[in-house]
Design a protein around this motif. Sequence first.
Motif, short mmCIF file in Angstrom:
data_model
loop_
_atom_site.label_atom_id
_atom_site.label_comp_id
_atom_site.label_asym_id
_atom_site.label_seq_id
_atom_site.Cartn_x
_atom_site.Cartn_y
_atom_site.Cartn_z
N ILE A 221 -7.75 -0.59 0.32
CA ILE A 221 -7.39 0.96 0.21
C ILE A 221 -9.63 1.42 1.03
CG2 ILE A 221 -8.87 2.28 -1.66
CD1 ILE A 221 -6.68 0.75 -3.63
N GLU A 222 -9.95 0.09 1.03
CA GLU A 222 -10.94 0.68 1.20
C GLU A 222 -10.68 1.25 2.97
OE1 GLU A 222 -14.18 1.84 0.45
OE2 GLU A 222 -13.49 1.23 -1.66
N ILE B 25 -3.92 6.82 -2.88
CA ILE B 25 -3.51 5.34 -1.85
C ILE B 25 -3.41 4.73 -3.13
CG2 ILE B 25 -4.41 4.05 -0.08
CD1 ILE B 25 -4.69 6.55 1.53
N SER B 26 -2.91 3.37 -3.52
CA SER B 26 -2.99 2.37 -4.34
C SER B 26 -2.62 0.94 -3.22
CB SER B 26 -2.01 3.08 -5.65
OG SER B 26 -0.11 2.85 -4.73
N ALA B 27 -2.83 0.25 -3.68
CA ALA B 27 -2.17 -1.27 -3.38
C ALA B 27 -2.63 -2.11 -4.67
CB ALA B 27 -3.40 -1.75 -2.99
N GLU B 28 -1.45 -2.92 -4.79
CA GLU B 28 -0.96 -3.65 -5.44
C GLU B 28 -0.78 -5.53 -4.33
OE1 GLU B 28 1.38 -3.91 -8.08
OE2 GLU B 28 1.37 -1.93 -8.50
N GLY B 29 -2.04 -6.31 -4.49
CA GLY B 29 -1.84 -8.02 -3.84
C GLY B 29 -4.16 -8.09 -3.73
N ALA B 30 -3.10 -9.34 -3.13
CA ALA B 30 -4.15 -10.23 -2.84
C ALA B 30 -5.55 -9.14 -2.30
CB ALA B 30 -4.51 -11.60 -2.14
N VAL C 85 0.96 -0.81 0.00
CA VAL C 85 0.21 0.01 -0.27
C VAL C 85 1.18 1.67 0.20
CG1 VAL C 85 -1.85 1.10 1.26
CG2 VAL C 85 -1.49 -1.50 1.24
N LYS C 86 0.85 1.96 -0.92
CA LYS C 86 0.81 3.45 -1.30
C LYS C 86 0.62 4.44 -1.39
CE LYS C 86 5.65 1.52 -3.74
NZ LYS C 86 5.97 1.04 -2.55
N ILE C 87 0.96 5.48 -0.94
CA ILE C 87 0.37 7.32 -0.17
C ILE C 87 1.21 7.92 -1.29
CG2 ILE C 87 1.44 7.91 1.48
CD1 ILE C 87 -1.18 9.33 2.43
#
Length: 89
Positions: A73-74, A62-67, A32-34
Amino acid sequence: MEKQFKITSPEGLHARPCTLLVAAVTPFSSDVKISYNDRAVNLKSIMGVMALGIPTGANITISAEGADAEAAIEKAASVISNENIGEEA
């Protein structure tokens, strides 16, 4: 996956809201990145987030990558809204 927010808290993204956001996303396995002003840091790092110096009125992503990216993000979005840190842009 990503979402944009506008920071509305009068103090900007200072220590308390940073701590709340970091604590909210740390349990998730996704990265998770900001992002602010073309700089992105790990949202699970309080020092990284604080180093961005995000003021009132700033637009962040805010971005996220993964399962569990969507859930992460929510969760961040609910903290931003419920703690009056900002609003979805």
